[in-house]
Scaffold this motif. Structure first.
Motif, PDB file in Angstrom:
ATOM      1  N   LEU A 101       1.352   6.763  -4.751  1.00 42.51           N
ATOM      2  CA  LEU A 101       2.807   6.913  -5.084  1.00 42.51           C
ATOM      3  C   LEU A 101       3.801   5.999  -4.469  1.00 42.51           C
ATOM      4  CD1 LEU A 101       4.905   8.901  -6.281  1.00 42.51           C
ATOM      5  CD2 LEU A 101       4.643  10.356  -4.068  1.00 42.51           C
ATOM      6  N   VAL A 102       3.168   5.586  -3.017  1.00 43.06           N
ATOM      7  CA  VAL A 102       4.193   4.673  -2.432  1.00 43.06           C
ATOM      8  C   VAL A 102       4.007   3.238  -3.058  1.00 43.06           C
ATOM      9  CG1 VAL A 102       4.219   3.118  -0.233  1.00 43.06           C
ATOM     10  CG2 VAL A 102       3.857   5.625  -0.249  1.00 43.06           C
ATOM     11  N   GLU A 103       2.933   2.818  -3.488  1.00 39.62           N
ATOM     12  CA  GLU A 103       2.499   1.720  -4.267  1.00 39.62           C
ATOM     13  C   GLU A 103       3.459   1.750  -5.645  1.00 39.62           C
ATOM     14  OE1 GLU A 103       1.113  -1.283  -3.204  1.00 39.62           O
ATOM     15  OE2 GLU A 103       1.287  -0.603  -1.371  1.00 39.62           O
ATOM     16  N   GLY A 104       3.418   2.914  -6.217  1.00 39.29           N
ATOM     17  CA  GLY A 104       4.075   2.712  -7.622  1.00 39.29           C
ATOM     18  C   GLY A 104       5.631   2.847  -7.327  1.00 39.29           C
ATOM     19  N   ILE A 105       6.214   3.165  -6.129  1.00 43.19           N
ATOM     20  CA  ILE A 105       7.780   3.024  -5.891  1.00 43.19           C
ATOM     21  C   ILE A 105       7.792   1.562  -5.756  1.00 43.19           C
ATOM     22  CG2 ILE A 105       9.492   3.665  -4.353  1.00 43.19           C
ATOM     23  CD1 ILE A 105       8.161   6.424  -4.321  1.00 43.19           C
ATOM     24  N   ARG A 106       7.044   0.969  -5.020  1.00 43.86           N
ATOM     25  CA  ARG A 106       7.144  -0.286  -4.484  1.00 43.86           C
ATOM     26  C   ARG A 106       6.985  -1.129  -5.596  1.00 43.86           C
ATOM     27  NH1 ARG A 106       4.545  -4.973  -3.263  1.00 43.86           N
ATOM     28  NH2 ARG A 106       2.466  -4.141  -3.776  1.00 43.86           N
ATOM     29  N   MET A 107       6.169  -0.992  -6.697  1.00 44.41           N
ATOM     30  CA  MET A 107       6.122  -1.674  -7.874  1.00 44.41           C
ATOM     31  C   MET A 107       7.423  -1.839  -8.925  1.00 44.41           C
ATOM     32  SD  MET A 107       3.459  -3.619  -7.701  1.00 44.41           S
ATOM     33  CE  MET A 107       2.955  -4.242  -9.351  1.00 44.41           C
ATOM     34  N   ALA A 108       7.987  -0.318  -8.784  1.00 42.98           N
ATOM     35  CA  ALA A 108       9.187  -0.215  -9.568  1.00 42.98           C
ATOM     36  C   ALA A 108      10.011  -0.957  -9.066  1.00 42.98           C
ATOM     37  CB  ALA A 108       9.262   1.445  -9.716  1.00 42.98           C
TER      38      ALA A 108
END
Length: 134
Positions: A101-108
């Motif tokens: 989830l944290v990585e997804g937010i960072r990528m977005a």
């Protein structure tokens, strides 16, 4: 006819719902903070359940403290879950921090930042020139 969901998946979904309710409503430990149970993977023999969790505070030090608290509370959480879920043997719970989830937010945020930079460059170097040529 093949089943749409395997038994381990159904058990995992039920455990996810129950664990989320137990951690949210019955565990009173200020060290935990806001915990989200993202997924539960149950082994084929139903002996182990890998519980993926995320926390509201994603600071590495805070995550470490919260995981330690969660690991300390695991026997109590397992006992409460066993009283709610009707299974012959309650799987051993193994909590794991889920970084997706944290990585997804960072990528977005990286993608949106790159798009805004591209739009700024297009505006700077004349998007209108390209439209006139076509």
């Amino acid at each position: 006819m093949a089943r749409e969901f395997s038994r381990t998946r159904r058990v995992g979904q039920q455990l996810q719902r129950e664990l989320a309710m137990i951690i949210q409503r019955e565990i009173r430990d200020e060290r935990l903070g806001m915990v989200t149970v993202n997924e539960v993977e149950v082994s084929r023999d139903m002996g182990y359940a890998k519980v993926f969790v995320t926390f509201l505070d994603d600071n590495p030090e805070a995550v470490k403290r919260q995981m330690e608290a969660l690991l300390e509370l695991t026997p109590q959480i397992r006992m409460l879950t066993a009283s709610r879920v009707k299974m012959r043997v309650m799987p051993e719970l193994r909590f794991t921090y889920d970084k997706s989830l944290v990585e997804g937010i960072r990528m977005a945020s990286l993608v949106s930042q790159a798009r805004s930079q591209d739009e700024a460059k297009a505006d700077q170097f004349g998007r209108d020139d390209d439209e006139e040529q076509q």
